[in-house]
Write an enzyme that holds these catalytic residues in place. Sequence first.
Site, PDB file in Angstrom:
ATOM      1  N   CYS A 405      -3.010 -21.885  42.047  1.00  0.00           N
ATOM      2  CA  CYS A 405      -3.560 -20.803  41.219  1.00  0.00           C
ATOM      3  C   CYS A 405      -2.611 -19.606  41.188  1.00  0.00           C
ATOM      4  O   CYS A 405      -3.052 -18.457  41.134  1.00  0.00           O
ATOM      5  CB  CYS A 405      -4.946 -20.374  41.713  1.00  0.00           C
ATOM      6  SG  CYS A 405      -6.228 -21.596  41.415  1.00  0.00           S
ATOM      7  N   ASN A 406      -1.334 -19.884  41.255  1.00  0.00           N
ATOM      8  CA  ASN A 406      -0.316 -18.836  41.186  1.00  0.00           C
ATOM      9  C   ASN A 406       0.775 -19.316  40.236  1.00  0.00           C
ATOM     10  O   ASN A 406       1.863 -19.722  40.662  1.00  0.00           O
ATOM     11  CB  ASN A 406       0.264 -18.549  42.579  1.00  0.00           C
ATOM     12  CG  ASN A 406       1.043 -17.253  42.628  1.00  0.00           C
ATOM     13  OD1 ASN A 406       1.915 -17.005  41.803  1.00  0.00           O
ATOM     14  ND2 ASN A 406       0.716 -16.414  43.591  1.00  0.00           N
TER      15      ASN A 406
END
Length: 843
Positions: A405-406
């Site tokens: 999620c980056n």
Amino acid sequence: MVGVTSCEEEILEYGRGYSEDVDTIREREYPQLKDTTYLDHAGTTLYAKSLIESFSRELTSNLFGNPHSLSTSSQLSTQRVDDVRLRALRFFKADPEEFDLVFVANATAAIKLVADGMRDSTRQGFWYGYHVDAHTSLVGVRELAEKGGRCFTSDDEVEDWISRLCDVRSESLKLFAYPAQSNMNGRRLPFSWCKKIRDQGETTGGNVYTLLDAASLVSTSPLDLSDASAAPDFTVLSFYKIFGFPDLGALIVRKSAGQIFEHRRYFGGGTVDMVLTRGLQWHAKKQSSIHDRLEDGTLPFHNIIALDSAFATHERLFGSMQNISSHTRFLAKRLYDRLNALRHFNGQRVCELYKSPRSDYNQPSTQGPIIAFNLRNSQGSWIGKSEVERLAATKNIQIRSGSLCNPGGTSGSLGWTGADLLQQFSAGLRCGDDHDVMDGRPTGVLRLSLGPMTNLEDINTFVELVEEFYVEKAATVDSLVAPVHSVPLQQPRFYIESLSLYPIKSCGPFKVPDGRRWEIRREGLAWDREWCLIHQGTGAALNQKKYPRMALIRPSIDLDRNVLRVTCGEPGSTDQKLLEVSLLRENTELATTSLCQRTSKASTVCGDQVTVQAYTSPPVAQFFSDFLGVPCTLARFPPHSSTRYASPRKAPGAWKQYLRKFVMPGSFPQDPSPPPAEKHPILLSNESPILLISRSSVNYLNENIKANQKKIRTGTSKAVAADVFRANIVVAESLADSPKMEQPYIEDQWEALKIGPGELRFDVLGSCQRCSMVCIDQFTGVRRDEPFSTLAKTRKINNKIVFGRHCSLSASEVTQDQHDNAERWTLMVGDIVIPSYAHDYTL
């Protein structure tokens, strides 16, 4: 006084300030860690046993009512919520005169609350800037910014933008967001940006606000908001990342920035003093506090009360966040150094570590206890993240892999551009899939993250895993392919030892009785994987990896009665349940239950969207749901509607390509150009119509398992049955004359087969990549660490763990009329198997 070395000073940080020794705390407070190495604290840390006990006492000793009332129980809840709110502010050294705290579901909910406030505060919209290391939830705010925005790809770009704020006077509202700590690699960004932006922004009307994502930082580090003038306007975080429980988040607002929410359009219960609904549409918002205006509906007051127990337990066990910071810094430095030092026999680095050049594991101000990396083999090729995570799971080591999620941090570290990723998306790359390497580059990373209760054994366990399975000690291929004896092949040498089909995907096998010929179709053996179990909520097909008890669901095909008979329970147990379902699609006259109606439903099978026909009969759903403990029902693949095809495979000479790396140039002739790929239809199989394994290969694997007597954690060296590989065909060798002349892994060189008296022709599509599902005992449903552990050492091709071969009916067979070849299109136990070898293969 004897001097203390720097190394001794470092180890003094290990558990310093804790109430007891780390291992003592773990044993008493974290029983869930027994036989488990947990290295995913950036996802969530773990809750203490005494925290749950304390919260349980709170609930059983008090009556807590809905806070939106004047009853005694309600007022008690209100009082406790107010107390916990103040305690939370003090935990972050935030003066309640300067700050307010809004309880939300999680950090993402807090981000969205700020974004909605910015959007509604002005009709002209707002401008949004964010740092490239931002979590996906911060990136998503850009979709609400009507004035546009910018992704800052470096710290220097941010500093330059800040320095120019005073040069451009603008009435536009601006929001700048960034993470206090990258959740990908633990790099800590400058806290000073908030004050710099505020100081510069005041010259332009004070219309620039700051949003700090502190969720990753606060899990192991103190957050000091004591200087309100230097603090972010909005700080978001999740308490479960600090305490493990409760599942609760917070938005900390500088009161001077609270006007952003004055024009927020939505209002919920508890946030208004009056609402008119008839005639005049009007409402009056509460003005007593920021949190009164923003906490829509009934607060999760039980979770907030649990937070009080969390604060107390955390302080009692660990003393302070500074103690945790020192403890995790020491461990992270040690883990990083050990991984960084790993080398293959030829000097090639084992780990590619993604640490920012601006950070230092010795400096908590620049680096947190997170390590992001990938693995390479001795030739420099990437090892798939999914394989490492699967192997770790078999050893009860919990880690995280993927893009985390980056998106900005991960793509930047791996060298992917936006155009690259769009191209890979078109090629099938999706978040959470197992496309580990595309165009020669990793698509994600492995992440290790530490927490308050991480100990030295956790560090040693993971490093030893890498050393045992991924550090190559010498240049050898002996383990890749078993030795083959140089004797002439005496045909026929191979025969079908057993035939198995799996009528219900991921459930037990039905073994074709000896002496019975079984129909083969383009999609595989008749009735093979024609049914599946689907979750009644999500529609996803269930599998043994998540539900190992599925191995104890035993379907069988009764062609005399035209029924699918299903039993549940361990073989031989007296409490087995029985269900019968008609094989005839339109026949509703069943022996024990009625088919009733079927409804078309979208289901997910191995990542594919598949339309299946779900059985709506309550007894059918109850039969499977009761046994597995999950709401599910039986579903069937619709007739004549296969839109699924076998996965594209490498050519049969894939092993040869791998071996080329270790032998003299010219040892193998140049491959001809591959023919156009054919499509092989499948039903609910994972990858191909038929899976074949060799009894000799199973025997050889078991020899390797027994030879490796070292037991790691809960693993054993017990031999495995061929059933764990869930093959349709098990091929054995005729060894009456020479029982010691088995040829394990000879099937790696097969490119085609002829089977049976009619010499039915099959193509070999490629090797079967294996996952941790092979560790599930198919007779007990118990998960072990073998054979996956041994396969990981001995059976890799292109860094993928393989065992067995995918097959399909030959294209020359399917062009003929099946009705004219009904007898030929059958297989039976004992049928002779005649393989064809790759053109350049010799014994």
